[in-house]
Design a protein around this motif. Sequence first.
Motif, PDB file in Angstrom:
ATOM      1  N   ILE A  69     103.790  24.485   3.445  1.00 58.10           N
ATOM      2  CA  ILE A  69     102.516  23.966   2.948  1.00 58.10           C
ATOM      3  C   ILE A  69     102.254  24.428   1.525  1.00 58.10           C
ATOM      4  CG2 ILE A  69     100.012  24.135   3.224  1.00 58.10           C
ATOM      5  CD1 ILE A  69     100.456  24.112   6.242  1.00 58.10           C
ATOM      6  N   LEU A  70     102.546  25.695   1.248  1.00 59.23           N
ATOM      7  CA  LEU A  70     102.229  26.254  -0.069  1.00 59.23           C
ATOM      8  C   LEU A  70     103.171  25.761  -1.164  1.00 59.23           C
ATOM      9  CD1 LEU A  70     101.359  29.957   0.883  1.00 59.23           C
ATOM     10  CD2 LEU A  70      99.785  28.087   0.337  1.00 59.23           C
ATOM     11  N   GLN A 156      98.653  28.794  -4.996  1.00 54.09           N
ATOM     12  CA  GLN A 156      97.786  27.802  -4.359  1.00 54.09           C
ATOM     13  C   GLN A 156      96.364  27.896  -4.894  1.00 54.09           C
ATOM     14  OE1 GLN A 156      95.860  28.951  -0.952  1.00 54.09           O
ATOM     15  NE2 GLN A 156      94.522  27.217  -1.363  1.00 54.09           N
ATOM     16  N   THR A 157      95.814  29.094  -4.904  1.00 59.01           N
ATOM     17  CA  THR A 157      94.426  29.251  -5.356  1.00 59.01           C
ATOM     18  C   THR A 157      94.288  28.985  -6.852  1.00 59.01           C
ATOM     19  OG1 THR A 157      94.753  31.655  -5.600  1.00 59.01           O
ATOM     20  CG2 THR A 157      93.865  30.877  -3.506  1.00 59.01           C
ATOM     21  N   SER A 158      95.264  29.409  -7.631  1.00 57.96           N
ATOM     22  CA  SER A 158      95.211  29.158  -9.075  1.00 57.96           C
ATOM     23  C   SER A 158      95.298  27.668  -9.372  1.00 57.96           C
ATOM     24  CB  SER A 158      96.342  29.906  -9.789  1.00 57.96           C
ATOM     25  OG  SER A 158      96.191  31.304  -9.652  1.00 57.96           O
ATOM     26  N   THR A 159      96.121  26.955  -8.606  1.00 57.45           N
ATOM     27  CA  THR A 159      96.222  25.508  -8.781  1.00 57.45           C
ATOM     28  C   THR A 159      94.867  24.853  -8.571  1.00 57.45           C
ATOM     29  OG1 THR A 159      98.534  25.473  -8.049  1.00 57.45           O
ATOM     30  CG2 THR A 159      97.320  23.402  -7.928  1.00 57.45           C
ATOM     31  N   GLU A 160      94.167  25.250  -7.513  1.00 56.46           N
ATOM     32  CA  GLU A 160      92.846  24.683  -7.258  1.00 56.46           C
ATOM     33  C   GLU A 160      91.868  25.041  -8.371  1.00 56.46           C
ATOM     34  OE1 GLU A 160      91.408  25.584  -3.366  1.00 56.46           O
ATOM     35  OE2 GLU A 160      93.157  24.749  -2.348  1.00 56.46           O
ATOM     36  N   GLU A 161      91.947  26.266  -8.871  1.00 53.05           N
ATOM     37  CA  GLU A 161      91.048  26.661  -9.954  1.00 53.05           C
ATOM     38  C   GLU A 161      91.353  25.899 -11.234  1.00 53.05           C
ATOM     39  OE1 GLU A 161      88.242  28.509  -9.724  1.00 53.05           O
ATOM     40  OE2 GLU A 161      88.810  28.179  -7.632  1.00 53.05           O
ATOM     41  N   GLY A 227      85.276  31.564 -19.073  1.00 55.85           N
ATOM     42  CA  GLY A 227      86.680  31.588 -18.694  1.00 55.85           C
ATOM     43  C   GLY A 227      86.822  31.652 -17.189  1.00 55.85           C
ATOM     44  N   MET A 228      88.041  31.384 -16.710  1.00 53.91           N
ATOM     45  CA  MET A 228      88.289  31.285 -15.274  1.00 53.91           C
ATOM     46  C   MET A 228      88.763  32.584 -14.632  1.00 53.91           C
ATOM     47  SD  MET A 228      90.013  27.666 -14.307  1.00 53.91           S
ATOM     48  CE  MET A 228      91.641  28.193 -14.858  1.00 53.91           C
ATOM     49  N   GLU A 229      88.891  33.653 -15.400  1.00 52.62           N
ATOM     50  CA  GLU A 229      89.525  34.853 -14.854  1.00 52.62           C
ATOM     51  C   GLU A 229      88.857  35.359 -13.578  1.00 52.62           C
ATOM     52  OE1 GLU A 229      90.289  35.313 -19.410  1.00 52.62           O
ATOM     53  OE2 GLU A 229      88.739  34.475 -18.106  1.00 52.62           O
ATOM     54  N   LEU A 230      87.527  35.431 -13.573  1.00 52.46           N
ATOM     55  CA  LEU A 230      86.818  35.931 -12.395  1.00 52.46           C
ATOM     56  C   LEU A 230      87.011  34.985 -11.215  1.00 52.46           C
ATOM     57  CD1 LEU A 230      83.453  37.152 -13.984  1.00 52.46           C
ATOM     58  CD2 LEU A 230      85.469  38.517 -13.387  1.00 52.46           C
ATOM     59  N   ALA A 231      87.004  33.678 -11.461  1.00 58.00           N
ATOM     60  CA  ALA A 231      87.215  32.703 -10.393  1.00 58.00           C
ATOM     61  C   ALA A 231      88.631  32.806  -9.840  1.00 58.00           C
ATOM     62  CB  ALA A 231      86.950  31.294 -10.924  1.00 58.00           C
ATOM     63  N   LEU A 232      89.602  33.012 -10.708  1.00 60.24           N
ATOM     64  CA  LEU A 232      90.992  33.163 -10.259  1.00 60.24           C
ATOM     65  C   LEU A 232      91.144  34.371  -9.345  1.00 60.24           C
ATOM     66  CD1 LEU A 232      92.836  32.385 -13.624  1.00 60.24           C
ATOM     67  CD2 LEU A 232      92.988  31.021 -11.528  1.00 60.24           C
ATOM     68  N   GLY A 233      90.540  35.490  -9.728  1.00 61.30           N
ATOM     69  CA  GLY A 233      90.638  36.692  -8.917  1.00 61.30           C
ATOM     70  C   GLY A 233      89.942  36.548  -7.580  1.00 61.30           C
ATOM     71  N   PHE A 234      88.730  35.990  -7.594  1.00 56.55           N
ATOM     72  CA  PHE A 234      87.964  35.794  -6.356  1.00 56.55           C
ATOM     73  C   PHE A 234      88.723  34.906  -5.379  1.00 56.55           C
ATOM     74  CE2 PHE A 234      85.286  33.206  -3.702  1.00 56.55           C
ATOM     75  CZ  PHE A 234      84.338  34.081  -3.193  1.00 56.55           C
ATOM     76  N   ASN A 239      91.628  33.951  -0.175  1.00 55.78           N
ATOM     77  CA  ASN A 239      92.652  33.315   0.653  1.00 55.78           C
ATOM     78  C   ASN A 239      93.737  34.281   1.103  1.00 55.78           C
ATOM     79  OD1 ASN A 239      91.118  31.115  -0.206  1.00 55.78           O
ATOM     80  ND2 ASN A 239      92.889  29.768  -0.331  1.00 55.78           N
ATOM     81  N   LEU A 240      94.184  35.159   0.200  1.00 57.96           N
ATOM     82  CA  LEU A 240      95.276  36.061   0.538  1.00 57.96           C
ATOM     83  C   LEU A 240      94.846  37.101   1.569  1.00 57.96           C
ATOM     84  CD1 LEU A 240      98.105  37.175   0.191  1.00 57.96           C
ATOM     85  CD2 LEU A 240      97.314  38.439  -1.828  1.00 57.96           C
ATOM     86  N   VAL A 241      93.758  37.793   1.306  1.00 58.86           N
ATOM     87  CA  VAL A 241      93.317  38.854   2.214  1.00 58.86           C
ATOM     88  C   VAL A 241      92.931  38.270   3.568  1.00 58.86           C
ATOM     89  CG1 VAL A 241      91.642  40.705   2.571  1.00 58.86           C
ATOM     90  CG2 VAL A 241      92.581  40.305   0.290  1.00 58.86           C
ATOM     91  N   SER A 242      92.286  37.115   3.566  1.00 62.34           N
ATOM     92  CA  SER A 242      91.933  36.468   4.829  1.00 62.34           C
ATOM     93  C   SER A 242      93.171  36.097   5.631  1.00 62.34           C
ATOM     94  CB  SER A 242      91.093  35.210   4.568  1.00 62.34           C
ATOM     95  OG  SER A 242      89.865  35.536   3.955  1.00 62.34           O
ATOM     96  N   ALA A 243      94.204  35.579   4.939  1.00 65.22           N
ATOM     97  CA  ALA A 243      95.436  35.198   5.633  1.00 65.22           C
ATOM     98  C   ALA A 243      96.142  36.409   6.236  1.00 65.22           C
ATOM     99  CB  ALA A 243      96.375  34.476   4.665  1.00 65.22           C
TER     100      ALA A 243
END
Length: 315
Positions: A69-70, A156-161, A227-234, A239-243
């Motif tokens: 999927i990823l 995956q998350t960076s792509t969405e951001e 900038g997107m840095e904070l959004a990228l980290g969040f 997603n990673l920690v939840s997974a």
Amino acid sequence: MFIEQGVKSENKFWKYIVGSLVIIFASFLGQIPLLLALLYETFVYGKKYPSSNEDVMTFFEPNMTLFLILVSFVFAMVGIYFVIKYIHNQTMLSITTSRSKMDWKRVLFSFSIWSIFTIVSTVLFYFSDPSDFVINFKPIPFAILVVIGTLLIPIQTSTEEYIFRGYLMQGFANLAKNKWFPLVMTSVIFGAMHISNPEVSKMGNIILVYYVGTGFLLGIITLMDEGMELALGFHAANNLVSALLVTSDWSAFQTHSIFKDVSEPSAGFDVIFPVVIIYPILLFIFSKKYKWTNWKDKLTGKIEEPANFNDLNSI
């Protein structure tokens, strides 16, 4: 200024339509390995071809499913790079941040604070009602999950951001010449994108309040912080920690996590709570640390095309 970096006369809105189609096509190409794997298992081993997303999630061993999927997001990220560079003649940095280079300290701070919150809240939920969880930990599958997750979930998350808080945020700014319209549109579309998630079918459309609310949080911190840095980290932490921590039979990622949630899914105050309580607290922390001011202009103000845009793009 971050959002203004994509606002220029030659960035016609039709380019964003074409660019979005290219990114979608790249994502479809990235789904070919999953399709081939499904066909291989069907024709070689006689397994029944899955008829729904839920069937796909249980068709393979969880780590293999997650990997397949990823992979599509790797292709989508390549598509984003192609679109930004060759259709819009911009740099990836110009849709990432207004700073002269990526601020990795911001990414790490956002990742850390949301990771800590996710871990602490999960532990509290576990001890408050242990019957809702079973221990799912298996050392070797979990170790493989850590490798796959660490390498691919941030992509995956960076792509969405990059799509929502970068590319489309600047695209809607080109169209509307203000900041509130890009914020609203990207947040709503981001939430709607999750409508096919299994959580929605289990909990109902109320869960979209959480997804749209998360979209607004990510959009607000992007505009306020230029900038997107904070959004990228969040997003990576979420997603990673939840997974790694919790899975369930009805979650978007079914993994070899430490815990498995066996409770009957329901949506109520626990869906609204992060949006109306936790997210404002997070915004307050970020605003104090990074000394945000002038909220009204940064979130709703008008946009003028920068006279020195070409200079910004050459950074």
